[in-house]
Design a protein around this motif. Sequence first.
Motif, PDB file in Angstrom:
ATOM      1  N   LYS A  19       0.810  -1.184  -0.060  1.00  0.00           N
ATOM      2  CA  LYS A  19      -0.174  -0.027   0.041  1.00  0.00           C
ATOM      3  C   LYS A  19       0.904   1.434   0.077  1.00  0.00           C
ATOM      4  O   LYS A  19       0.580   2.002  -0.856  1.00  0.00           O
ATOM      5  CB  LYS A  19      -0.810  -0.116   1.201  1.00  0.00           C
ATOM      6  N   ASN A  20       1.911   1.281   0.910  1.00  0.00           N
ATOM      7  CA  ASN A  20       2.479   2.660   1.099  1.00  0.00           C
ATOM      8  C   ASN A  20       3.609   2.832  -0.009  1.00  0.00           C
ATOM      9  O   ASN A  20       3.780   3.995  -0.642  1.00  0.00           O
ATOM     10  CB  ASN A  20       3.443   2.525   2.372  1.00  0.00           C
ATOM     11  N   LEU A  21       4.103   1.916  -0.657  1.00  0.00           N
ATOM     12  CA  LEU A  21       4.892   1.876  -1.849  1.00  0.00           C
ATOM     13  C   LEU A  21       4.166   2.294  -3.274  1.00  0.00           C
ATOM     14  O   LEU A  21       4.489   3.173  -3.738  1.00  0.00           O
ATOM     15  CB  LEU A  21       5.729   0.607  -2.177  1.00  0.00           C
ATOM     16  N   SER A  22       2.899   1.754  -3.208  1.00  0.00           N
ATOM     17  CA  SER A  22       1.982   2.118  -4.363  1.00  0.00           C
ATOM     18  C   SER A  22       1.482   3.589  -4.394  1.00  0.00           C
ATOM     19  O   SER A  22       1.684   4.210  -5.281  1.00  0.00           O
ATOM     20  CB  SER A  22       0.979   1.233  -4.313  1.00  0.00           C
ATOM     21  N   LEU A  23       1.290   4.120  -3.004  1.00  0.00           N
ATOM     22  CA  LEU A  23       0.929   5.222  -2.822  1.00  0.00           C
ATOM     23  C   LEU A  23       1.991   6.472  -3.221  1.00  0.00           C
ATOM     24  O   LEU A  23       1.753   7.264  -3.786  1.00  0.00           O
ATOM     25  CB  LEU A  23       0.307   5.735  -1.448  1.00  0.00           C
ATOM     26  N   TRP A  24       3.290   6.026  -2.679  1.00  0.00           N
ATOM     27  CA  TRP A  24       4.469   6.803  -3.227  1.00  0.00           C
ATOM     28  C   TRP A  24       4.610   6.910  -4.335  1.00  0.00           C
ATOM     29  O   TRP A  24       4.914   8.019  -4.921  1.00  0.00           O
ATOM     30  CB  TRP A  24       5.740   6.287  -2.310  1.00  0.00           C
ATOM     31  N   LEU A  25       4.606   5.812  -5.201  1.00  0.00           N
ATOM     32  CA  LEU A  25       4.937   5.654  -6.419  1.00  0.00           C
ATOM     33  C   LEU A  25       3.702   6.650  -7.261  1.00  0.00           C
ATOM     34  O   LEU A  25       3.977   7.138  -8.170  1.00  0.00           O
ATOM     35  CB  LEU A  25       4.719   4.463  -7.001  1.00  0.00           C
ATOM     36  N   ARG A  26       2.555   6.664  -6.823  1.00  0.00           N
ATOM     37  CA  ARG A  26       1.485   7.475  -7.376  1.00  0.00           C
ATOM     38  C   ARG A  26       1.869   8.862  -7.447  1.00  0.00           C
ATOM     39  O   ARG A  26       1.470   9.713  -8.340  1.00  0.00           O
ATOM     40  CB  ARG A  26       0.169   7.320  -6.761  1.00  0.00           C
ATOM     41  N   THR A  27       2.436   9.490  -6.074  1.00  0.00           N
ATOM     42  CA  THR A  27       2.941  10.756  -6.189  1.00  0.00           C
ATOM     43  C   THR A  27       3.966  10.807  -7.084  1.00  0.00           C
ATOM     44  O   THR A  27       4.357  12.159  -7.648  1.00  0.00           O
ATOM     45  CB  THR A  27       3.610  11.318  -4.740  1.00  0.00           C
ATOM     46  N   GLN A  28       4.774   9.955  -7.795  1.00  0.00           N
ATOM     47  CA  GLN A  28       5.776  10.102  -8.838  1.00  0.00           C
ATOM     48  C   GLN A  28       5.224   9.936 -10.236  1.00  0.00           C
ATOM     49  O   GLN A  28       5.885   9.731 -11.065  1.00  0.00           O
ATOM     50  CB  GLN A  28       6.777   9.248  -8.421  1.00  0.00           C
ATOM     51  N   GLY A  29       3.796   9.801 -10.289  1.00  0.00           N
ATOM     52  CA  GLY A  29       3.235   9.930 -11.640  1.00  0.00           C
ATOM     53  C   GLY A  29       2.879   8.586 -12.181  1.00  0.00           C
ATOM     54  O   GLY A  29       2.585   8.232 -13.337  1.00  0.00           O
ATOM     55  N   VAL A  30       3.015   7.451 -11.435  1.00  0.00           N
ATOM     56  CA  VAL A  30       2.742   6.224 -11.705  1.00  0.00           C
ATOM     57  C   VAL A  30       1.303   5.892 -11.585  1.00  0.00           C
ATOM     58  O   VAL A  30       0.931   5.971 -10.352  1.00  0.00           O
ATOM     59  CB  VAL A  30       3.517   5.234 -10.972  1.00  0.00           C
ATOM     60  N   ASP A  31       0.580   5.057 -12.342  1.00  0.00           N
ATOM     61  CA  ASP A  31      -0.740   4.591 -12.176  1.00  0.00           C
ATOM     62  C   ASP A  31      -0.654   3.522 -11.051  1.00  0.00           C
ATOM     63  O   ASP A  31       0.040   2.506 -11.558  1.00  0.00           O
ATOM     64  CB  ASP A  31      -1.173   4.287 -13.470  1.00  0.00           C
ATOM     65  N   ILE A  32      -1.184   3.515 -10.200  1.00  0.00           N
ATOM     66  CA  ILE A  32      -0.953   2.355  -9.109  1.00  0.00           C
ATOM     67  C   ILE A  32      -1.637   1.072  -9.518  1.00  0.00           C
ATOM     68  O   ILE A  32      -1.237   0.086  -8.990  1.00  0.00           O
ATOM     69  CB  ILE A  32      -1.487   2.847  -7.608  1.00  0.00           C
ATOM     70  N   ASN A  33      -2.484   1.339 -10.515  1.00  0.00           N
ATOM     71  CA  ASN A  33      -3.034  -0.167 -11.009  1.00  0.00           C
ATOM     72  C   ASN A  33      -1.904  -0.722 -11.833  1.00  0.00           C
ATOM     73  O   ASN A  33      -2.170  -1.908 -12.447  1.00  0.00           O
ATOM     74  CB  ASN A  33      -4.063   0.136 -12.022  1.00  0.00           C
ATOM     75  N   HIS A  34      -0.760  -0.232 -12.163  1.00  0.00           N
ATOM     76  CA  HIS A  34       0.214  -0.670 -12.919  1.00  0.00           C
ATOM     77  C   HIS A  34       1.431  -1.168 -12.022  1.00  0.00           C
ATOM     78  O   HIS A  34       2.400  -1.733 -12.654  1.00  0.00           O
ATOM     79  CB  HIS A  34       0.836   0.147 -14.145  1.00  0.00           C
ATOM     80  N   VAL A  35       1.153  -1.006 -10.582  1.00  0.00           N
ATOM     81  CA  VAL A  35       2.232  -1.427  -9.718  1.00  0.00           C
ATOM     82  C   VAL A  35       1.724  -2.656  -9.143  1.00  0.00           C
ATOM     83  O   VAL A  35       0.940  -3.036  -8.743  1.00  0.00           O
ATOM     84  CB  VAL A  35       2.357  -0.556  -8.497  1.00  0.00           C
ATOM     85  N   ILE A  36       2.913  -3.957  -9.722  1.00  0.00           N
ATOM     86  CA  ILE A  36       2.530  -5.099  -9.334  1.00  0.00           C
ATOM     87  C   ILE A  36       3.638  -5.487  -8.381  1.00  0.00           C
ATOM     88  O   ILE A  36       4.859  -5.420  -8.621  1.00  0.00           O
ATOM     89  CB  ILE A  36       2.604  -6.109 -10.649  1.00  0.00           C
ATOM     90  N   THR A  37       3.306  -6.048  -7.188  1.00  0.00           N
ATOM     91  CA  THR A  37       4.106  -6.442  -6.066  1.00  0.00           C
ATOM     92  C   THR A  37       3.964  -7.948  -6.085  1.00  0.00           C
ATOM     93  O   THR A  37       2.726  -8.331  -5.939  1.00  0.00           O
ATOM     94  CB  THR A  37       3.759  -5.726  -4.820  1.00  0.00           C
TER      95      THR A  37
END
Length: 121
Positions: free
Chosen positions: A21-39
Amino acid sequence: MPTITVDLSADDPALRKAFTKNLSLWLRTQGVDINHVITRFTQLRDHDVFSGPFPLTTGFAFVRLTVDRARTAAFRRELAERVVRELGPRIAPERVFVQFDPVDPGLHFTGASLAEGAPHE
């Protein structure tokens, strides 16, 4: 994309959920679509990892991050720092090993993107 693989010695579902959750939210602040973050997590058991001849039995993580090769060194460093922070305090910083695989996103596909006729070589 990015894709994150975490080989973890701690069997802790709360740690995994908070990390994701926290890494995805941080990546969103960097312009990454969190739906594209696969962990993806894999569980390491005692005696799966050795430092020389000595087994590392508890409290370590190996994290591999596949990211766009266009991302800056500053982005990668900050992402690595976030990884270490999110795994703590359960995993000590000196027992978190981070590796980046910079890639061309145009060379990554999903079954859905292929079915939609996305261009590829």
